[in-house]
Design an enzyme around this catalytic site. Sequence first.
Site: not given
Ligand code: TYM
Length: 334
Positions: A113, A195, A198
């Site tokens: 990022k 992957k 967003k």
């Molecule tokens: P975020 O919002 O980017 O993603 C949320 C969840 O979606 C999963 N994910 C995917 N899984 C499979 N294939 C994909 N293409 C894909 N894109 C996204 C992510 O692995 C995630 O589980 N950093 C975290 C947010 C967070 C969090 C936490 C998670 C903040 N605090 C504490 C767990 C525990 C995140 O990536 O959000």
Amino acid sequence: MTRVFSGMQPSGDPHLGNLLGAWVNWVRMQQDRDCVYCVVDLHAITSPAEHEPDRLRERTVELATGMLAVGVDPERSILFVQSHVHEHAECTWLLNCVSGFGELRKMPQFREKSTGQGESVSIGLFDYPVLQAADILLYHTDEVPVGEDQRHHIELARDLGQRFNHRFGEVFTLPKAVHPPAGARVMDLQDPTVKMSKSASSEKGIVYVLDEPKRIEKKIKSAVTDSADDIRHDRVDKPGVSNLLEIFAAVTDRPVDELAAEYDGHGYGTFKTAVADAVIERLRPVQERYAQLASDPGEVARLLAVGADRARAISTPTLERAKQAMGLLPPGSA
Ligand code: TYM
């Protein structure tokens, strides 16, 4: 009971990767675990390009509504907004003081990022995984259901918890990541080597949870595959077909191999139509429930207020214990 914590950022609309990589497991785990789920709005302000204040407020409500629509049950689980519980920001500071510059600089998501931002990259983006560690550690979390892209962040939370306990005494439970059997890494439909995300450049490769059936069908039918027409799972030689097979398996709860055997020999057209139909059917009840919930935003706000109170009941004592362990003077004592 096993404690589960997970979060999702209100940046961009939720897509099939979020649903299959995370939400499916969140819902399943409610059956026999004590679950805490969070809309991580403080994380969503770490990328200036994606941060629009008015849109953030809307997206926060939309994401909470989406979580309820997929089946997060506010009676059983705790559902709240991260910034409503100030313990998360405060605990991040404590953990910052046991985090190393070198280990944070190496985090793959930061490297990805921050590319192109040079010296102006924000400290917030750099510190993102420490805030995530605070989220997890404040709730004595045993298991964190996430997609595979989050593996390094969960390992860091574990390392920081362990380091803190070692230096200051046992305060934090050490968590582990839990990935779904299929759907842990949903790839972009137009470029199956990256992957589904967003921040992708084109929307054509992303199926959003709230996309209309016609759009879903169009996106899946125009998914990039290859020039052969055999249907088998091979992420290296056939990344497009393999991605569709994994999505198909995850939405139907059937094994990848069984689906490959069933559709091999029928051509990509038939296969893609079947995948599109299955995705549409999987999303239909979620979309219906979303429409119902969205018609009553007052109720969503009420549920989030209850969730924040319940979250504080766990996180406030954990934060107090951590502060005391570090030698910070409790107010009122001398
Ligand atoms: P975020 O919002 O980017 O993603 C949320 C969840 O979606 C999963 N994910 C995917 N899984 C499979 N294939 C994909 N293409 C894909 N894109 C996204 C992510 O692995 C995630 O589980 N950093 C975290 C947010 C967070 C969090 C936490 C998670 C903040 N605090 C504490 C767990 C525990 C995140 O990536 O959000």
